[in-house]
Design a protein around this motif. Structure first.
Motif, PDB file in Angstrom:
ATOM      1  N   PHE A  63      16.991   5.578  -1.076  1.00 21.80           N
ATOM      2  CA  PHE A  63      16.826   5.554  -2.428  1.00 21.80           C
ATOM      3  C   PHE A  63      16.456   6.945  -3.131  1.00 21.80           C
ATOM      4  CE2 PHE A  63      13.029   3.697  -0.987  1.00 21.80           C
ATOM      5  CZ  PHE A  63      12.087   4.027  -1.486  1.00 21.80           C
ATOM      6  N   GLY A  64      16.505   6.870  -4.564  1.00 19.76           N
ATOM      7  CA  GLY A  64      15.869   8.175  -4.978  1.00 19.76           C
ATOM      8  C   GLY A  64      15.778   7.781  -6.536  1.00 19.76           C
ATOM      9  N   PHE A  65      15.065   8.615  -7.087  1.00 21.89           N
ATOM     10  CA  PHE A  65      14.799   8.844  -8.524  1.00 21.89           C
ATOM     11  C   PHE A  65      15.121  10.451  -9.192  1.00 21.89           C
ATOM     12  CE2 PHE A  65      12.307   5.670  -6.693  1.00 21.89           C
ATOM     13  CZ  PHE A  65      12.269   4.464  -7.520  1.00 21.89           C
ATOM     14  N   LEU A  66      16.081  10.415 -10.160  1.00 25.32           N
ATOM     15  CA  LEU A  66      16.417  11.646 -10.682  1.00 25.32           C
ATOM     16  C   LEU A  66      16.076  11.898 -12.252  1.00 25.32           C
ATOM     17  CD1 LEU A  66      18.512  10.692  -8.281  1.00 25.32           C
ATOM     18  CD2 LEU A  66      20.001  12.856  -8.822  1.00 25.32           C
ATOM     19  N   PRO A  67      14.813  12.507 -12.468  1.00 26.72           N
ATOM     20  CA  PRO A  67      14.320  12.473 -13.718  1.00 26.72           C
ATOM     21  C   PRO A  67      15.176  13.659 -14.418  1.00 26.72           C
ATOM     22  CG  PRO A  67      12.586  12.467 -12.427  1.00 26.72           C
ATOM     23  CD  PRO A  67      13.809  12.859 -11.282  1.00 26.72           C
ATOM     24  N   GLU A  68      15.224  13.545 -15.776  1.00 26.41           N
ATOM     25  CA  GLU A  68      16.040  14.602 -16.670  1.00 26.41           C
ATOM     26  C   GLU A  68      15.501  15.845 -16.556  1.00 26.41           C
ATOM     27  OE1 GLU A  68      17.243  13.708 -20.652  1.00 26.41           O
ATOM     28  OE2 GLU A  68      16.543  11.537 -20.536  1.00 26.41           O
ATOM     29  N   ASN A  69      14.315  16.034 -16.638  1.00 20.76           N
ATOM     30  CA  ASN A  69      13.844  17.551 -16.824  1.00 20.76           C
ATOM     31  C   ASN A  69      12.819  17.819 -15.691  1.00 20.76           C
ATOM     32  OD1 ASN A  69      15.001  17.723 -19.197  1.00 20.76           O
ATOM     33  ND2 ASN A  69      13.358  16.436 -20.150  1.00 20.76           N
ATOM     34  N   THR A  70      12.774  16.955 -14.502  1.00 19.18           N
ATOM     35  CA  THR A  70      11.961  17.412 -13.411  1.00 19.18           C
ATOM     36  C   THR A  70      12.927  17.087 -11.896  1.00 19.18           C
ATOM     37  OG1 THR A  70      11.005  15.361 -13.347  1.00 19.18           O
ATOM     38  CG2 THR A  70       9.805  16.941 -14.525  1.00 19.18           C
ATOM     39  N   THR A  71      12.052  17.520 -10.990  1.00 21.65           N
ATOM     40  CA  THR A  71      12.539  17.584  -9.746  1.00 21.65           C
ATOM     41  C   THR A  71      12.992  16.028  -9.155  1.00 21.65           C
ATOM     42  OG1 THR A  71      11.526  19.670  -9.137  1.00 21.65           O
ATOM     43  CG2 THR A  71      12.611  18.449  -7.400  1.00 21.65           C
ATOM     44  N   SER A  72      13.940  15.628  -8.541  1.00 26.44           N
ATOM     45  CA  SER A  72      14.556  14.623  -8.097  1.00 26.44           C
ATOM     46  C   SER A  72      13.385  14.194  -6.853  1.00 26.44           C
ATOM     47  CB  SER A  72      15.725  14.276  -7.673  1.00 26.44           C
ATOM     48  OG  SER A  72      16.123  15.401  -6.898  1.00 26.44           O
ATOM     49  N   ASN A  73      13.449  12.904  -6.262  1.00 27.04           N
ATOM     50  CA  ASN A  73      12.763  12.636  -5.152  1.00 27.04           C
ATOM     51  C   ASN A  73      13.406  11.485  -4.500  1.00 27.04           C
ATOM     52  OD1 ASN A  73      11.082   9.697  -5.504  1.00 27.04           O
ATOM     53  ND2 ASN A  73      10.798  10.827  -7.468  1.00 27.04           N
ATOM     54  N   HIS A  74      13.353  11.570  -3.181  1.00 31.70           N
ATOM     55  CA  HIS A  74      14.279  10.729  -2.434  1.00 31.70           C
ATOM     56  C   HIS A  74      13.532  10.160  -1.085  1.00 31.70           C
ATOM     57  CE1 HIS A  74      17.596  12.546  -4.444  1.00 31.70           C
ATOM     58  NE2 HIS A  74      17.160  13.560  -4.204  1.00 31.70           N
ATOM     59  N   SER A  75      13.825   8.754  -0.679  1.00 33.86           N
ATOM     60  CA  SER A  75      12.930   8.333   0.272  1.00 33.86           C
ATOM     61  C   SER A  75      13.950   7.471   1.163  1.00 33.86           C
ATOM     62  CB  SER A  75      11.847   7.257  -0.281  1.00 33.86           C
ATOM     63  OG  SER A  75      10.905   8.065  -1.002  1.00 33.86           O
ATOM     64  N   ILE A  76      13.425   7.066   2.250  1.00 36.69           N
ATOM     65  CA  ILE A  76      14.118   6.227   3.198  1.00 36.69           C
ATOM     66  C   ILE A  76      13.269   5.082   3.484  1.00 36.69           C
ATOM     67  CG2 ILE A  76      15.040   5.943   5.556  1.00 36.69           C
ATOM     68  CD1 ILE A  76      15.777   8.767   5.631  1.00 36.69           C
ATOM     69  N   SER A 135       8.718  -0.981   5.349  1.00 34.30           N
ATOM     70  CA  SER A 135       7.986   0.155   5.099  1.00 34.30           C
ATOM     71  C   SER A 135       8.987   1.488   4.759  1.00 34.30           C
ATOM     72  CB  SER A 135       6.800   0.522   6.272  1.00 34.30           C
ATOM     73  OG  SER A 135       7.631   0.620   7.475  1.00 34.30           O
ATOM     74  N   GLY A 136       8.348   2.410   4.431  1.00 33.55           N
ATOM     75  CA  GLY A 136       9.278   3.658   3.997  1.00 33.55           C
ATOM     76  C   GLY A 136       8.458   4.913   4.079  1.00 33.55           C
ATOM     77  N   PHE A 137       9.234   5.875   3.862  1.00 34.70           N
ATOM     78  CA  PHE A 137       8.564   7.344   3.806  1.00 34.70           C
ATOM     79  C   PHE A 137       9.562   8.236   2.855  1.00 34.70           C
ATOM     80  CE2 PHE A 137      11.228   7.281   7.500  1.00 34.70           C
ATOM     81  CZ  PHE A 137      11.871   8.555   7.310  1.00 34.70           C
ATOM     82  N   GLY A 138       8.622   9.310   2.305  1.00 33.38           N
ATOM     83  CA  GLY A 138       9.495  10.228   1.546  1.00 33.38           C
ATOM     84  C   GLY A 138      10.357  11.303   2.341  1.00 33.38           C
ATOM     85  N   TYR A 169       4.351   7.813   2.134  1.00 30.37           N
ATOM     86  CA  TYR A 169       4.807   6.495   2.640  1.00 30.37           C
ATOM     87  C   TYR A 169       4.467   5.422   2.044  1.00 30.37           C
ATOM     88  CZ  TYR A 169      -0.215   6.442   4.742  1.00 30.37           C
ATOM     89  OH  TYR A 169      -1.440   6.331   4.836  1.00 30.37           O
ATOM     90  N   TYR A 170       4.806   4.096   2.489  1.00 33.00           N
ATOM     91  CA  TYR A 170       4.348   2.839   1.947  1.00 33.00           C
ATOM     92  C   TYR A 170       4.425   1.680   2.710  1.00 33.00           C
ATOM     93  CZ  TYR A 170       8.766   0.578   1.129  1.00 33.00           C
ATOM     94  OH  TYR A 170       9.768  -0.062   1.212  1.00 33.00           O
ATOM     95  N   ALA A 171       3.827   0.689   2.920  1.00 36.07           N
ATOM     96  CA  ALA A 171       4.146  -0.587   3.900  1.00 36.07           C
ATOM     97  C   ALA A 171       3.680  -1.758   2.667  1.00 36.07           C
ATOM     98  CB  ALA A 171       2.967  -0.585   4.959  1.00 36.07           C
ATOM     99  N   ALA A 172       4.549  -2.700   3.246  1.00 39.05           N
ATOM    100  CA  ALA A 172       4.641  -4.134   2.148  1.00 39.05           C
ATOM    101  C   ALA A 172       4.993  -5.243   2.956  1.00 39.05           C
ATOM    102  CB  ALA A 172       5.507  -3.918   1.005  1.00 39.05           C
ATOM    103  N   PHE A 173       4.478  -6.256   2.344  1.00 40.11           N
ATOM    104  CA  PHE A 173       4.720  -7.691   2.962  1.00 40.11           C
ATOM    105  C   PHE A 173       4.942  -8.449   1.929  1.00 40.11           C
ATOM    106  CE2 PHE A 173       0.240  -8.224   2.785  1.00 40.11           C
ATOM    107  CZ  PHE A 173      -0.131  -9.491   2.556  1.00 40.11           C
ATOM    108  N   GLY A 174       5.657  -9.734   1.973  1.00 37.57           N
ATOM    109  CA  GLY A 174       5.754 -10.470   0.827  1.00 37.57           C
ATOM    110  C   GLY A 174       6.411 -11.927   1.131  1.00 37.57           C
ATOM    111  N   PHE A 186       0.794  -1.186   0.113  1.00 36.34           N
ATOM    112  CA  PHE A 186       0.054   0.187  -0.025  1.00 36.34           C
ATOM    113  C   PHE A 186       0.956   1.447  -0.141  1.00 36.34           C
ATOM    114  CE2 PHE A 186      -1.681   3.520   2.426  1.00 36.34           C
ATOM    115  CZ  PHE A 186      -2.885   3.637   1.596  1.00 36.34           C
ATOM    116  N   GLN A 187       0.586   2.048  -1.009  1.00 25.80           N
ATOM    117  CA  GLN A 187       1.507   3.358  -1.011  1.00 25.80           C
ATOM    118  C   GLN A 187       0.423   4.572  -1.035  1.00 25.80           C
ATOM    119  OE1 GLN A 187       4.987   3.697  -3.490  1.00 25.80           O
ATOM    120  NE2 GLN A 187       4.012   5.259  -4.587  1.00 25.80           N
TER     121      GLN A 187
END
Length: 252
Positions: free
Chosen positions: A200-213, A231-234, A242-247, A56-57
Protein backbone atom coordinates in the motif's frame (compact mmCIF):
# COMPACT_ATOMS: atom_id res chain seq x y z
CA UNK A 1 -53.09 -32.97 26.96
CA UNK A 2 -51.27 -34.61 24.05
CA UNK A 3 -53.07 -32.40 21.55
CA UNK A 4 -52.22 -29.32 23.62
CA UNK A 5 -48.53 -30.28 23.66
CA UNK A 6 -48.55 -30.72 19.88
CA UNK A 7 -50.08 -27.25 19.42
CA UNK A 8 -47.48 -25.73 21.75
CA UNK A 9 -44.63 -27.33 19.78
CA UNK A 10 -46.06 -26.13 16.47
CA UNK A 11 -46.36 -22.56 17.80
CA UNK A 12 -42.78 -22.61 19.12
CA UNK A 13 -41.51 -23.94 15.79
CA UNK A 14 -43.32 -21.18 13.87
CA UNK A 15 -41.81 -18.56 16.19
CA UNK A 16 -38.25 -19.88 15.79
CA UNK A 17 -38.24 -20.57 12.03
CA UNK A 18 -37.38 -16.94 11.06
CA UNK A 19 -34.49 -16.85 13.54
CA UNK A 20 -33.13 -20.21 12.42
CA UNK A 21 -33.33 -19.18 8.77
CA UNK A 22 -31.50 -15.94 9.51
CA UNK A 23 -28.72 -17.71 11.42
CA UNK A 24 -28.22 -20.11 8.52
CA UNK A 25 -28.10 -17.40 5.83
CA UNK A 26 -25.80 -14.91 7.52
CA UNK A 27 -22.11 -15.13 6.57
CA UNK A 28 -19.23 -15.07 9.06
CA UNK A 29 -18.10 -11.59 10.11
CA UNK A 30 -16.26 -9.58 7.43
CA UNK A 31 -14.02 -6.74 8.64
CA UNK A 32 -12.05 -3.78 7.27
CA UNK A 33 -9.09 -4.64 9.50
CA UNK A 34 -6.32 -5.62 10.02
CA UNK A 35 -5.06 -4.74 6.52
CA UNK A 36 -5.17 -1.32 4.87
CA UNK A 37 -7.40 -2.77 2.12
CA UNK A 38 -11.01 -2.33 3.16
CA UNK A 39 -13.59 -4.96 2.26
CA UNK A 40 -16.52 -4.35 -0.12
CA UNK A 41 -18.76 -6.42 2.20
CA UNK A 42 -21.29 -4.49 4.29
CA UNK A 43 -22.51 -5.24 7.80
CA UNK A 44 -25.74 -7.28 7.51
CA UNK A 45 -28.99 -5.34 7.78
CA UNK A 46 -29.85 -4.15 11.31
CA UNK A 47 -26.61 -5.49 12.77
CA UNK A 48 -24.07 -3.48 14.76
CA UNK A 49 -20.33 -4.17 14.36
CA UNK A 50 -17.26 -2.80 16.16
CA UNK A 51 -13.64 -3.28 14.97
CA UNK A 52 -10.93 -2.37 17.49
CA UNK A 53 -7.19 -2.16 16.95
CA UNK A 54 -4.18 -1.41 19.14
CA UNK A 55 -0.92 -0.55 17.39
CA UNK A 56 2.66 0.62 17.82
CA UNK A 57 4.28 2.48 14.93
CA UNK A 58 7.91 3.57 14.70
CA UNK A 59 7.74 6.60 12.40
CA UNK A 60 11.49 7.28 12.35
CA UNK A 61 14.48 7.30 14.69
CA UNK A 62 12.98 10.11 16.81
CA UNK A 63 9.23 9.51 16.62
CA UNK A 64 6.71 6.81 17.49
CA UNK A 65 2.91 6.59 17.70
CA UNK A 66 0.69 4.42 19.88
CA UNK A 67 -2.98 3.92 19.00
CA UNK A 68 -4.97 2.84 22.06
CA UNK A 69 -7.34 2.04 20.40
CA UNK A 70 -8.63 2.79 16.93
CA UNK A 71 -12.30 1.80 16.68
CA UNK A 72 -14.56 1.51 13.65
CA UNK A 73 -18.26 1.49 14.56
CA UNK A 74 -20.61 0.21 11.85
CA UNK A 75 -24.36 -0.31 11.46
CA UNK A 76 -26.10 -2.03 8.55
CA UNK A 77 -29.03 0.16 7.52
CA UNK A 78 -30.02 -2.13 4.65
CA UNK A 79 -28.41 -4.50 2.14
CA UNK A 80 -26.82 -1.59 0.24
CA UNK A 81 -25.92 1.01 2.89
CA UNK A 82 -23.78 1.02 6.02
CA UNK A 83 -23.24 3.86 8.52
CA UNK A 84 -19.71 4.29 9.92
CA UNK A 85 -17.96 6.14 12.77
CA UNK A 86 -14.18 6.13 13.43
CA UNK A 87 -12.60 7.06 16.76
CA UNK A 88 -8.85 7.02 17.52
CA UNK A 89 -6.96 7.74 20.72
CA UNK A 90 -3.31 8.53 19.96
CA UNK A 91 -0.08 8.97 21.89
CA UNK A 92 2.61 10.70 19.78
CA UNK A 93 6.08 10.56 21.26
CA UNK A 94 8.86 12.65 19.73
CA UNK A 95 12.44 13.00 20.91
CA UNK A 96 11.70 15.80 23.41
CA UNK A 97 7.90 15.90 23.68
CA UNK A 98 4.75 13.81 23.96
CA UNK A 99 1.13 14.60 23.16
CA UNK A 100 -1.95 12.43 23.45
CA UNK A 101 -5.66 12.66 22.87
CA UNK A 102 -8.58 11.96 20.59
CA UNK A 103 -8.02 12.36 16.85
CA UNK A 104 -10.88 14.14 14.98
CA UNK A 105 -13.83 11.76 14.78
CA UNK A 106 -14.77 10.61 11.26
CA UNK A 107 -18.35 9.87 10.17
CA UNK A 108 -19.29 8.25 6.90
CA UNK A 109 -20.85 5.39 5.04
CA UNK A 110 -20.22 2.41 2.79
CA UNK A 111 -22.42 1.94 -0.29
CA UNK A 112 -22.63 -1.26 -2.31
CA UNK A 113 -22.11 -0.64 -6.02
CA UNK A 114 -21.97 -4.07 -7.65
CA UNK A 115 -21.72 -7.79 -6.96
CA UNK A 116 -18.88 -9.81 -8.44
CA UNK A 117 -19.67 -11.03 -11.95
CA UNK A 118 -17.06 -12.62 -14.19
CA UNK A 119 -14.05 -10.33 -14.48
CA UNK A 120 -15.90 -7.50 -12.71
CA UNK A 121 -15.12 -7.34 -8.97
CA UNK A 122 -17.43 -6.98 -6.02
CA UNK A 123 -17.33 -3.19 -5.52
CA UNK A 124 -18.35 -0.69 -2.85
CA UNK A 125 -17.71 2.99 -2.13
CA UNK A 126 -16.53 4.30 1.25
CA UNK A 127 -16.55 7.96 2.27
CA UNK A 128 -15.77 9.77 5.54
CA UNK A 129 -15.78 13.39 6.70
CA UNK A 130 -13.92 14.56 9.81
CA UNK A 131 -15.54 16.49 12.64
CA UNK A 132 -12.73 18.97 13.47
CA UNK A 133 -14.23 20.10 16.78
CA UNK A 134 -14.88 16.57 18.03
CA UNK A 135 -11.25 16.03 19.01
CA UNK A 136 -8.74 16.83 21.71
CA UNK A 137 -7.40 20.38 21.51
CA UNK A 138 -3.92 19.32 20.36
CA UNK A 139 -5.37 17.27 17.47
CA UNK A 140 -7.93 19.71 16.07
CA UNK A 141 -7.48 20.38 12.35
CA UNK A 142 -7.16 23.67 10.52
CA UNK A 143 -8.98 22.31 7.46
CA UNK A 144 -11.82 19.86 6.95
CA UNK A 145 -10.57 16.27 6.82
CA UNK A 146 -12.19 13.94 4.29
CA UNK A 147 -11.46 10.66 2.53
CA UNK A 148 -13.00 8.36 -0.01
CA UNK A 149 -12.09 5.12 -1.74
CA UNK A 150 -13.49 2.53 -4.10
CA UNK A 151 -13.01 -0.96 -2.65
CA UNK A 152 -12.94 -4.02 -4.91
CA UNK A 153 -12.50 -7.77 -4.53
CA UNK A 154 -12.11 -10.78 -6.82
CA UNK A 155 -12.74 -14.29 -5.50
CA UNK A 156 -10.39 -16.82 -7.11
CA UNK A 157 -11.50 -19.83 -5.04
CA UNK A 158 -12.96 -20.74 -1.66
CA UNK A 159 -9.52 -20.12 -0.16
CA UNK A 160 -8.03 -17.23 -2.16
CA UNK A 161 -9.09 -13.67 -2.95
CA UNK A 162 -7.52 -10.58 -4.49
CA UNK A 163 -8.53 -7.11 -3.28
CA UNK A 164 -7.58 -3.52 -4.00
CA UNK A 165 -8.60 0.02 -3.05
CA UNK A 166 -8.20 3.33 -4.88
CA UNK A 167 -9.02 6.72 -3.42
CA UNK A 168 -7.86 10.02 -1.93
CA UNK A 169 -7.76 11.71 1.46
CA UNK A 170 -7.32 15.18 2.94
CA UNK A 171 -5.77 15.00 6.42
CA UNK A 172 -7.08 18.36 7.65
CA UNK A 173 -3.61 19.78 8.26
CA UNK A 174 -3.27 21.15 4.71
CA UNK A 175 -5.49 21.53 1.63
CA UNK A 176 -3.26 19.08 -0.24
CA UNK A 177 -4.86 15.81 -1.39
CA UNK A 178 -3.13 12.45 -1.04
CA UNK A 179 -3.85 9.60 -3.45
CA UNK A 180 -4.23 6.16 -1.80
CA UNK A 181 -3.75 2.69 -3.24
CA UNK A 182 -3.77 -0.77 -1.64
CA UNK A 183 -3.30 -4.25 -3.13
CA UNK A 184 -3.83 -7.39 -1.03
CA UNK A 185 -3.98 -11.15 -1.51
CA UNK A 186 -5.95 -13.13 1.07
CA UNK A 187 -5.66 -16.85 1.75
CA UNK A 188 -7.77 -19.01 4.08
CA UNK A 189 -5.47 -21.44 5.88
CA UNK A 190 -8.50 -23.14 7.45
CA UNK A 191 -12.14 -22.39 8.25
CA UNK A 192 -10.98 -20.42 11.29
CA UNK A 193 -7.61 -18.96 10.23
CA UNK A 194 -7.09 -16.40 7.46
CA UNK A 195 -3.96 -14.66 6.22
CA UNK A 196 -2.96 -11.84 3.89
CA UNK A 197 0.00 -10.00 2.39
CA UNK A 198 -0.34 -6.45 1.11
CA UNK A 199 1.34 -3.51 -0.60
CA UNK A 200 0.00 0.00 0.00
CA UNK A 201 1.06 3.58 -0.47
CA UNK A 202 0.26 7.27 -0.19
CA UNK A 203 1.00 9.73 -3.00
CA UNK A 204 0.68 13.40 -1.90
CA UNK A 205 0.19 16.14 -4.49
CA UNK A 206 3.32 18.12 -3.70
CA UNK A 207 5.61 15.83 -1.71
CA UNK A 208 7.30 12.47 -2.18
CA UNK A 209 5.16 9.34 -2.10
CA UNK A 210 5.73 6.54 0.41
CA UNK A 211 5.10 2.81 0.12
CA UNK A 212 4.90 -0.08 2.60
CA UNK A 213 4.38 -3.83 2.85
CA UNK A 214 2.46 -5.65 5.58
CA UNK A 215 0.88 -8.98 6.40
CA UNK A 216 -1.13 -10.66 9.09
CA UNK A 217 -3.46 -13.37 10.26
CA UNK A 218 -7.03 -13.53 11.56
CA UNK A 219 -8.70 -16.08 13.81
CA UNK A 220 -12.47 -16.58 13.78
CA UNK A 221 -13.66 -17.41 17.30
CA UNK A 222 -17.22 -17.77 15.97
CA UNK A 223 -19.27 -16.23 13.15
CA UNK A 224 -19.59 -12.95 15.09
CA UNK A 225 -16.18 -12.57 16.78
CA UNK A 226 -12.69 -12.39 15.27
CA UNK A 227 -9.12 -11.72 16.47
CA UNK A 228 -6.29 -10.36 14.31
CA UNK A 229 -2.54 -9.81 14.38
CA UNK A 230 -0.49 -7.86 11.82
CA UNK A 231 2.78 -6.05 11.17
CA UNK A 232 4.49 -4.18 8.35
CA UNK A 233 7.45 -2.04 7.32
CA UNK A 234 8.25 0.83 4.99
CA UNK A 235 9.98 0.19 1.66
CA UNK A 236 10.75 3.86 1.00
CA UNK A 237 12.80 6.12 3.25
CA UNK A 238 9.94 8.50 4.04
CA UNK A 239 7.50 5.71 5.02
CA UNK A 240 7.10 4.69 8.69
CA UNK A 241 9.92 2.33 9.70
CA UNK A 242 7.61 -0.44 10.95
CA UNK A 243 4.45 -1.15 12.89
CA UNK A 244 2.78 -3.98 14.81
CA UNK A 245 -0.89 -4.30 15.72
CA UNK A 246 -3.48 -6.60 17.21
CA UNK A 247 -7.23 -6.27 17.42
CA UNK A 248 -10.64 -7.83 17.87
CA UNK A 249 -13.94 -7.34 16.07
CA UNK A 250 -17.48 -8.38 16.95
CA UNK A 251 -21.04 -7.85 15.76
CA UNK A 252 -24.46 -8.24 17.30
Amino acid sequence: MCLKNIYEKIILLLIWIPFLAFSQEIEPIQTDRPDQTETPYLVPKKMFQVENGFSFQKNNANSKTLTLPSSLWKYGVNDNFELRLITEFLIDNNLDSEISGLNPVLVGCKIKIAEEKGIFPKTSFIGHVGLPNVASSKYKNEFTAAEFRFVMQHTFSEKMSFSYNLGSEWDGNSPEATFIYTIATGYSISEKIGSYIEVFGFLPENTTSNHSIDGGITYLINDNFMLDLSSGFGVTKNAPSYYAAFGFSFRM
